[in-house]
Every structure is written in C-alpha cells, then in structure tokens.
Design an enzyme around this catalytic site. Structure first.
Site, PDB file in Angstrom:
ATOM      1  N   GLY A  93     -39.916  37.712  12.438  1.00 10.53           N
ATOM      2  CA  GLY A  93     -40.074  39.018  12.855  1.00 10.53           C
ATOM      3  C   GLY A  93     -39.447  39.964  11.722  1.00 10.53           C
ATOM      4  O   GLY A  93     -38.677  39.419  10.916  1.00 10.53           O
ATOM      5  N   CYS A  99     -37.634  31.398   9.401  1.00  7.16           N
ATOM      6  CA  CYS A  99     -37.342  32.902   9.137  1.00  7.16           C
ATOM      7  C   CYS A  99     -36.318  33.789   9.839  1.00  7.16           C
ATOM      8  O   CYS A  99     -35.001  33.248   9.956  1.00  7.16           O
ATOM      9  CB  CYS A  99     -38.649  33.633   8.768  1.00  7.16           C
ATOM     10  SG  CYS A  99     -38.430  35.376   7.648  1.00  7.16           S
ATOM     11  N   TYR A 100     -36.906  34.859  10.413  1.00  7.65           N
ATOM     12  CA  TYR A 100     -35.884  35.562  11.391  1.00  7.65           C
ATOM     13  C   TYR A 100     -35.150  34.540  12.582  1.00  7.65           C
ATOM     14  O   TYR A 100     -33.956  34.715  12.694  1.00  7.65           O
ATOM     15  CB  TYR A 100     -36.593  36.633  12.392  1.00  7.65           C
ATOM     16  CG  TYR A 100     -35.749  37.252  13.280  1.00  7.65           C
ATOM     17  CD1 TYR A 100     -34.798  38.317  12.712  1.00  7.65           C
ATOM     18  CD2 TYR A 100     -35.822  37.123  14.672  1.00  7.65           C
ATOM     19  CE1 TYR A 100     -33.926  38.991  13.551  1.00  7.65           C
ATOM     20  CE2 TYR A 100     -35.094  37.530  15.453  1.00  7.65           C
ATOM     21  CZ  TYR A 100     -33.984  38.703  15.076  1.00  7.65           C
ATOM     22  OH  TYR A 100     -33.127  39.162  16.033  1.00  7.65           O
ATOM     23  N   HIS A 123     -42.347  29.870   5.488  1.00  4.70           N
ATOM     24  CA  HIS A 123     -43.280  29.768   6.531  1.00  4.70           C
ATOM     25  C   HIS A 123     -44.065  28.697   6.459  1.00  4.70           C
ATOM     26  O   HIS A 123     -44.961  28.493   5.686  1.00  4.70           O
ATOM     27  CB  HIS A 123     -44.152  30.883   6.589  1.00  4.70           C
ATOM     28  CG  HIS A 123     -43.362  32.310   7.092  1.00  4.70           C
ATOM     29  ND1 HIS A 123     -43.210  32.609   8.415  1.00  4.70           N
ATOM     30  CD2 HIS A 123     -42.699  33.050   6.483  1.00  4.70           C
ATOM     31  CE1 HIS A 123     -42.379  33.746   8.470  1.00  4.70           C
ATOM     32  NE2 HIS A 123     -41.914  33.870   7.313  1.00  4.70           N
ATOM     33  N   GLU A 168     -46.158  27.509   8.598  1.00  8.68           N
ATOM     34  CA  GLU A 168     -47.545  27.463   9.214  1.00  8.68           C
ATOM     35  C   GLU A 168     -48.518  28.150   8.312  1.00  8.68           C
ATOM     36  O   GLU A 168     -49.632  28.262   8.741  1.00  8.68           O
ATOM     37  CB  GLU A 168     -47.303  28.578  10.550  1.00  8.68           C
ATOM     38  CG  GLU A 168     -46.879  29.884  10.415  1.00  8.68           C
ATOM     39  CD  GLU A 168     -45.203  30.359  10.138  1.00  8.68           C
ATOM     40  OE1 GLU A 168     -44.773  29.262   9.818  1.00  8.68           O
ATOM     41  OE2 GLU A 168     -44.956  31.469  10.139  1.00  8.68           O
ATOM     42  N   ASP A 172     -67.860  33.449  23.133  1.00  2.89           N
ATOM     43  CA  ASP A 172     -66.738  33.099  24.243  1.00  2.89           C
ATOM     44  C   ASP A 172     -67.584  33.286  25.581  1.00  2.89           C
ATOM     45  O   ASP A 172     -67.168  32.234  26.316  1.00  2.89           O
ATOM     46  CB  ASP A 172     -65.715  34.148  24.239  1.00  2.89           C
ATOM     47  CG  ASP A 172     -64.916  34.241  23.008  1.00  2.89           C
ATOM     48  OD1 ASP A 172     -64.853  33.324  22.205  1.00  2.89           O
ATOM     49  OD2 ASP A 172     -64.462  35.488  22.695  1.00  2.89           O
ATOM     50  N   LYS A 196     -59.811  31.269  19.282  1.00  2.00           N
ATOM     51  CA  LYS A 196     -61.380  31.252  18.945  1.00  2.00           C
ATOM     52  C   LYS A 196     -61.769  29.731  18.249  1.00  2.00           C
ATOM     53  O   LYS A 196     -62.755  29.173  18.669  1.00  2.00           O
ATOM     54  CB  LYS A 196     -61.592  32.203  17.980  1.00  2.00           C
ATOM     55  CG  LYS A 196     -63.152  32.790  17.666  1.00  2.00           C
ATOM     56  CD  LYS A 196     -63.366  33.843  18.636  1.00  2.00           C
ATOM     57  CE  LYS A 196     -64.683  34.086  18.288  1.00  2.00           C
ATOM     58  NZ  LYS A 196     -64.876  35.228  19.696  1.00  2.00           N
TER      59      LYS A 196
END
Ligand code: XMP
Length: 513
Positions: A54, A81-82, A170, A172, A228, A369
């Site tokens: 963040g 991280c944060y 990170h 991710e 969608d 998605k």
C-alpha cells in the site's frame, strides 16, 4: 477452517493481482478492506491471510486497528511490502523511511531455507519486483531473516512460532522469479489449503447457488452481448432455463452491426431465448444535451432499469434481474482502504436506482474476467465471443465527448468498425486487451481532393492490461496506424483527423469519460 484465503487491502495497485494468483493456484480468495471487522473476519474463517502492499508509510500514519484483530489469531499470515512493515511495527521491530526508493527490478538472495521458499535453494538469487521506500531495519522479536537484496538487509522474514511470513518484494508480479511457487508454498505448505477452485467446481457452485436463490421465481437477464452477460445467460440457462428470459436492449449506442450479431450469437449459436427491445429513441431523448459523463452513466443506468422493470411487468411475476457484474466492478465501486475513490460509477453497480423493484442475481460477481472466460469456454460459448474486448455498459455514450447525437454515433460506429477490422486483419486484436475509438467534439481543417475540409477529430486507443485497473498503451506499428487513419479519413464522412492516444492508466482511464 474454510479453504479460503483472505486478502486484506491496504491500497496496493497489485491487490487484485494477489487475489487472482491465489485463485489461479486453485484456492478461492476474497479481497476485503482493511477496515474489516473482527466478526466479518471470524465469519470468513480463512485458512490464511495475505496483507497487501500500500502507499502509506507505517512510520507516519496512525496504526491500523486491524493489527490487534488479526496478528495474534494464529492464522497463517503473509505480509507483502506494506504488510511486512505493518507486521514489523506491530511486533516492535523497526521500520525506517528512506529517501532511497527501491522500485522495479532487484535481486533477492535467499538467506535461509523455509517453507515459503520450499524447492528453492539457500543462497539462490531471484530477480524480484520491488516497490518501496520504507524498509525494515530491525527484526521484531521472534522473527528471523529469510533473505536480503542489495538495498534491503531484511527483504524477507518469518516467525515459525506465529506462522507469519513476510516479503518486501511482490511475488504476485510476473517479473518476480518463482513468484507463483512462493505463493503456492504459502497456500499449500503453510496454510494447508486444498486445490478446490476449479472451473468445474465454480460452475457447479454457481448453478447450485442460482437454483437456491431463484427457487421457483422468474428471472430476466440484462444481456449486452458482451462476455460477462453472455456467460451469465449460459449459466442461468443451465440452472433455470424455463424461468429465464433474456432481454437485449438496443440503446442505439452499440457498435456497428452489434444488434444483429448478438441476436445471432445468443439465439442461434447458444439456443437461448432472447427478446430484443428497440429503445434507441428513448435513450437519445434522455441523453439530449447531456454532457457530463457521470450524468450520462446515471441516466443510462436508470433508463436501463426502468425498461427492464417495464418488460418484467409485461412478462408478469418476474422477481429477479440478472446482471453480468464481475469482481473488479465490485471492488472498484466500493471504497477499499485508503486508496480507492470511486473513479467512475460503473453502471452495473454504482448507478442502480435506490428504489429498484427487482432483486438482483449476479452469478459471476465474485469472478475475475479470466475466470469468466474460462467458464464461458467450458460452457461451449464460441471463442470469437469469449475473446471479445470489453465494451462499457453505457456503450458509445462514454466514447462521445460532449452531447450525443445520432450523427456522432454513426460516425463513431464506422470509425470503430474500421479500427477493429484492421486490428483483426493484422492479427493484433487478440494481442490487445481493449481497443476503442473516441469521438471528439472539435473540428479540424483538412484537404481532400483539393477541397477544404472542416470536420471532426477522432482518437484511437488500444491498451494492454491484465486487470483493467492499470494499463499500458499498445504499440501498434506506425504503418498499420497509418493505414487505419487513411481508411478512416477516406471512408468516414465527417472525420478530418485521427489521433492515437498514448496515455497509460494511471493517469488516464481506459475510456475517455
Ligand atoms: P476505465 O475507463 O475505468 O475502464 O479505465 C476500465 C474497464 O471498465 C470498462 N468500463 C465500464 N464498464 N460500465 C461498464 O460496464 C461503465 O460505466 C464502464 N466504464 C468503463 C472499460 O471499458 C474498461 O474495460
């Protein structure tokens, strides 16, 4: 214990990415704001918690109440991280703000073997993605270092007693070597999760939930023809086919030939019952002289709902309205943490009138998605439809700057159609996440066949993105852009000039309005 990973958002641009990575590994994850209550947390009963990064600095901001509620619960935690800095501060280690930012690529050296780095040897260097200026300079009591980077002595740490793991980098982000392994080690070795989030299970769960929610009542589906709502149509058709009526409203703000294509895809290819309502005149009248983008969205959202309610009344005894709302719409429309303001009210979520009479069915509300696309494929929806670029609910209305007229819509439809056709011809369509054309209400001088022209300007935009929260500009080769521009100016009456938008998101959003 549930088989769920709770991701607590502190406003990182990567929060959704963490959630997607966890799900890609076969484990269900939910994103919650850092104001989550203790009760909500207990109700979720997560197998593990990930604290996101963040923009805040733990050295400046008053400590978050959350720490007390979760950090002593004995649920495995991964702080990123944060998240790592918050944990350090809570357990009385030291975090220091530094002028020296570490942003982008860095090399992380694994200093100690651990469950988190299972399969990776001690001493190994990993290319990782960093994004911080604060760093841990003293470990909290009971924590051990797991590795360092050139700029950060403690770039990973853990406490075996507390079952808390922390990473300054990170995992991710795809630029991080072995990021997927590290996340999977957390899920399967530390949290003991099971792989249960599979396309087959998701479909079965959704179908069961629809059956329970809808019971013997009737549903109308607002079908836009996009991925969608088409996937929602196929799911509802499977779950409650006889009780489903799909309604497609022609707002007059669709792409060229879209109305006939949607009819063909839904009725003919998928065999789903479809009613088409011709409502362009209503929409054009309501939008007359409206220039403000948020007003346009609200008017379109409200008009949609009113028409659905009217149709529902005609069909008699309709209780539910189904929509193709997906998880990013939900996250983006609810303020999470310190970061997210509502940037645009996505009419699926933000613009619903308060007095709406129909209850909502939103079967893919919790899906990203790419998950929706996988489900669509597995339900037999043709890939040409699955791979279509997203198109906003308010349609071309938010791609025409200023007031909307039929003439402008027609110009934009022609421009868009040439743009997309050329992208397909050059095999670029599937390499781009979203391509669009924007009508600008300014005129420019040109010359054609020795004649002075004074006509409109259109902008083309093509972006690459994973989650539509951030995006980079697609680098379409100049010769192709040139061809597209020539075709547009030659073939579309009313257009004198074509420009290409080279703004990333952020700061620019994908749509211009
Ligand atoms: P922005 O413009 O916010 O767009 O960067 C992100 C993605 O959302 C789509 N979008 C919308 N979809 N109703 C929708 O259903 C809307 O009002 C809306 N506004 C933007 C946009 O096309 C992109 O894919």
């Amino acid at each position: 214990m549930s088989n769920l990973i709770l991701i607590i958002d502190f406003g990182s641009q990567y929060t959704q990415l963490i959630a997607r990575r966890v799900r890609e590994s076969g484990v269900y994850s939910v994103v919650k704001s850092n104001s989550i209550s203790k009760k909500e947390l207990f109700d979720l009963n997560p197998a593990g918690i990930i604290l996101s990064g963040g923009p805040d600095s733990i050295t400046l901001k008053k400590k978050n109440n959350l720490s007390k509620n979760i950090l002593n619960l004995n649920i495995p935690i991964l702080g990123i991280c944060y998240g790592m800095q918050l944990i350090t501060d809570f357990f009385k280690g030291k975090v220091k703000s530094s002028q020296k930012k570490e942003f982008g690529h860095a090399i992380f050296n694994i200093g100690k073997s651990s469950k988190l780095f299972y399969g990776l040897k001690k001493g190994k260097n990993l290319n990782v993605w960093m994004s911080h200026s604060d760093k841990v300079i003293q470990l909290p009591k009971g924590f051990e270092s797991l590795g360092s980077s050139s700029n950060t002595k403690f770039a990973a740490m853990y406490s075996s007693e507390k079952n808390i793991y922390c990473l300054q980098f990170h995992p991710e982000v795809t630029h991080t070597d072995n990021g997927k392994n590290i996340i999977e080690n957390f899920l399967f070795r530390i949290c003991a999760c099971k792989k249960s989030w599979t396309t087959k299970n998701i479909i079965n769960d959704i179908i069961n939930n629809i059956k329970i929610q809808v019971s013997n009542k009737k549903v109308i589906l607002a079908l836009s023809g996009g991925v969608d709502s088409t996937v929602v149509a196929a799911l509802l058709n499977k779950a409650i086919s006889k009780k489903l009526t799909c309604i497609f409203i022609n707002t007059g703000l669709m792409r060229k030939n879209e109305v006939s294509e949607v009819k063909e895809n839904i009725s003919k290819k998928l065999g789903i019952k479809l009613i088409t309502i011709e409502a362009s005149t209503i929409f054009f009248n309501k939008l007359k002289n409206i220039r403000d983008p948020e007003k346009k969205r609200k008017i379109i959202g409200a008009t949609f709902i009113r028409i659905f309610e009217r149709e529902a009344k005609k069909l008699k005894n309709i209780d539910f309205l189904a929509q193709g709302t997906i998880y990013p719409d939900v996250i983006e429309s609810s303020s999470i943490g310190s970061k997210s303001e509502v940037i645009k009210s996505h009419h699926n979520v933000g613009g619903l009138p308060r007095d709406m009479k129909l209850k909502l069915v939103e079967p893919i509300r919790l899906l990203f998605k790419d998950e929706v696309r996988k489900i669509g494929k597995s339900l037999g929806i043709p890939s040409s439809l699955i791979e279509r670029h997203p198109f906003p609910g308010p349609g071309l209305a938010v791609r025409i700057i200023g007031d909307i007229t039929k003439e402008k819509v027609e110009i934009l439809q022609d421009v868009d159609s040439i743009f997309i056709e050329e992208l397909r011809n050059h095999d670029l369509y599937n390499k781009i996440s979203q391509a669009l054309a924007v009508f600008l209400p300014i005129k420019s001088v040109g010359v054609m066949g020795d004649q002075r022209q004074y006509n409109y300007v259109v902008a083309l935009r093509a972006v690459k993105t994973i989650d539509f929260m951030t995006a980079t500009v697609s680098e379409i080769p100049y010769n192709i852009l040139n061809k597209i521009s020539t075709r547009i100016v030659n073939e579309v009456t009313g257009v004198a000039r074509v420009v290409y938008d080279i703004t990333s998101k952020p700061p620019g959003t994908i749509e211009w309005e």
